[in-house]
Write an enzyme that holds these catalytic residues in place. Structure first.
Site, PDB file in Angstrom:
ATOM      1  N   ASP A 196      -5.771  -0.535  -1.745  1.00  0.00           N
ATOM      2  CA  ASP A 196      -6.536  -1.447  -2.598  1.00  0.00           C
ATOM      3  C   ASP A 196      -7.791  -1.976  -1.936  1.00  0.00           C
ATOM      4  OD1 ASP A 196      -5.168  -3.183  -0.682  1.00  0.00           O
ATOM      5  OD2 ASP A 196      -5.825  -4.828  -1.968  1.00  0.00           O
ATOM      6  N   ASP A 230       0.794   3.156   4.486  1.00  0.00           N
ATOM      7  CA  ASP A 230      -0.301   3.808   3.771  1.00  0.00           C
ATOM      8  C   ASP A 230      -1.343   4.359   4.745  1.00  0.00           C
ATOM      9  OD1 ASP A 230      -1.108   1.250   4.575  1.00  0.00           O
ATOM     10  OD2 ASP A 230      -1.853   0.644   2.605  1.00  0.00           O
ATOM     11  N   GLY A 261       0.773  -1.249   0.000  1.00  0.00           N
ATOM     12  CA  GLY A 261       0.000   0.000   0.000  1.00  0.00           C
ATOM     13  C   GLY A 261       0.798   1.288   0.000  1.00  0.00           C
ATOM     14  N   ASP A 276      -5.027   1.691  10.812  1.00  0.00           N
ATOM     15  CA  ASP A 276      -6.428   1.345  11.053  1.00  0.00           C
ATOM     16  C   ASP A 276      -6.544   0.900  12.514  1.00  0.00           C
ATOM     17  OD1 ASP A 276      -9.075   0.773  10.331  1.00  0.00           O
ATOM     18  OD2 ASP A 276      -8.605  -1.240   9.684  1.00  0.00           O
ATOM     19  N   SER A 277      -6.491  -0.396  12.781  1.00  0.00           N
ATOM     20  CA  SER A 277      -6.493  -0.832  14.181  1.00  0.00           C
ATOM     21  C   SER A 277      -5.180  -0.456  14.875  1.00  0.00           C
ATOM     22  CB  SER A 277      -6.684  -2.351  14.266  1.00  0.00           C
ATOM     23  OG  SER A 277      -5.539  -3.018  13.798  1.00  0.00           O
ATOM     24  N   GLY A 278      -4.122  -0.363  14.102  1.00  0.00           N
ATOM     25  CA  GLY A 278      -2.804  -0.045  14.654  1.00  0.00           C
ATOM     26  C   GLY A 278      -1.995  -1.285  15.022  1.00  0.00           C
ATOM     27  N   THR A 309      -0.887  -3.923  13.193  1.00  0.00           N
ATOM     28  CA  THR A 309       0.231  -4.250  12.300  1.00  0.00           C
ATOM     29  C   THR A 309       1.438  -3.394  12.645  1.00  0.00           C
ATOM     30  OG1 THR A 309      -1.401  -4.604  10.541  1.00  0.00           O
ATOM     31  CG2 THR A 309       0.909  -4.516   9.876  1.00  0.00           C
ATOM     32  N   LYS A 322      -7.143   6.291  10.514  1.00  0.00           N
ATOM     33  CA  LYS A 322      -8.542   6.209  10.966  1.00  0.00           C
ATOM     34  C   LYS A 322      -8.521   6.069  12.483  1.00  0.00           C
ATOM     35  CE  LYS A 322      -9.975   3.302   7.148  1.00  0.00           C
ATOM     36  NZ  LYS A 322     -10.644   2.027   6.820  1.00  0.00           N
ATOM     37  N   ARG A 353      -5.380   0.384  -6.752  1.00  0.00           N
ATOM     38  CA  ARG A 353      -4.202   1.064  -6.189  1.00  0.00           C
ATOM     39  C   ARG A 353      -3.753   2.227  -7.062  1.00  0.00           C
ATOM     40  NH1 ARG A 353      -2.235  -2.134  -1.978  1.00  0.00           N
ATOM     41  NH2 ARG A 353      -2.371  -4.376  -2.254  1.00  0.00           N
TER      42      ARG A 353
END
Ligand code: IMP
Ligand code: MG
Length: 179
Positions: A158, A99, A43, A102-104, A106, A130, A164
């Site tokens: 994506d 990129d 990403g 989100d949840s954080g 990763t 987010k 992408r």
């Protein structure tokens, strides 16, 4: 189930301004130093390409590809390395380029992993965020733009491998109807 590009959320001109601003801040903060910038595949590839061309300090570019196993019934939250970077980061100033956060989860695991390699410093630069979706307290040191809780595509992001290449960040609509 069908999906289509609904609205432009962030037009390319606005993205370009944000990237310029991030590159200026990074170049100022690392004046006189060299940075290793690690793009998280896939990403981040467009964001990283735009960003590094605006950075004025020496940059070494590398990539990692990771996949996360979490959510559902799995609670391990382990990051599996699909492709590791080639660069030895011990004693180096490292910036992870993502990129979107989100949840954080990763990013949290990736940071922990890279810290074991003893970089001189480790920061995170993310194009989008987010914050409403966070499951763990983590934030980018350099953030392009917070966005609402929508699924976005384009500018490297994506849906199922597609979109992408869209130059603007767009909102994806998914019809879960009777098709
Ligand atoms: P998380 O922060 O561990 O939940 O995962 C972040 C990763 O999920 C990002 O690097 C993206 O690959 C993917 N992702 C999260 N939100 C979106 C989105 O809105 N569009 C496309 N990919 C997303
Ligand atoms: Mg990603």
């Amino acid at each position: 189930m069908s999906h289509y590009v609904k609205d432009v959320l962030i037009p390319r001109a606005e993205i370009a301004k944000v990237v310029d601003d991030l590159a200026r801040r990074i170049s100022d903060d690392y004046a006189g130093q060299e940075i290793v910038m690690v793009g998280v595949l896939k990403g981040s590839f467009i964001f990283l390409a735009d960003l590094v061309r605006k950075i004025t300090v020496p940059v070494v570019i590398d990539f990692m590809s990771v996949s996360s196993y979490y959510g559902g019934t799995k609670s391990s939250g382990v990051v599996k390395i699909i492709k590791d970077m080639d660069t030895d980061i011990q004693g180096k100033h490292v910036i992870i380029v993502e990129d979107i956060i989100d949840s954080g989860l990763t990013l949290n695991h990736l940071k922990d992993l890279l810290l074991t390699r003893e970089p001189a410093s480790l920061r995170v630069c993310a194009a989008f965020d987010k914050p409403e979706r966070r499951k763990i307290s983590i934030s980018a040191d350099y953030l392009g733009m917070p966005i609402p809780d929508e699924f976005i595509i384009g500018y490297g992001l994506d849906f199922d491998g597609q979109y992408r290449n869209l130059p603007d960040v767009c909102i994806l609509a998914i019809d879960g109807g009777n098709e």
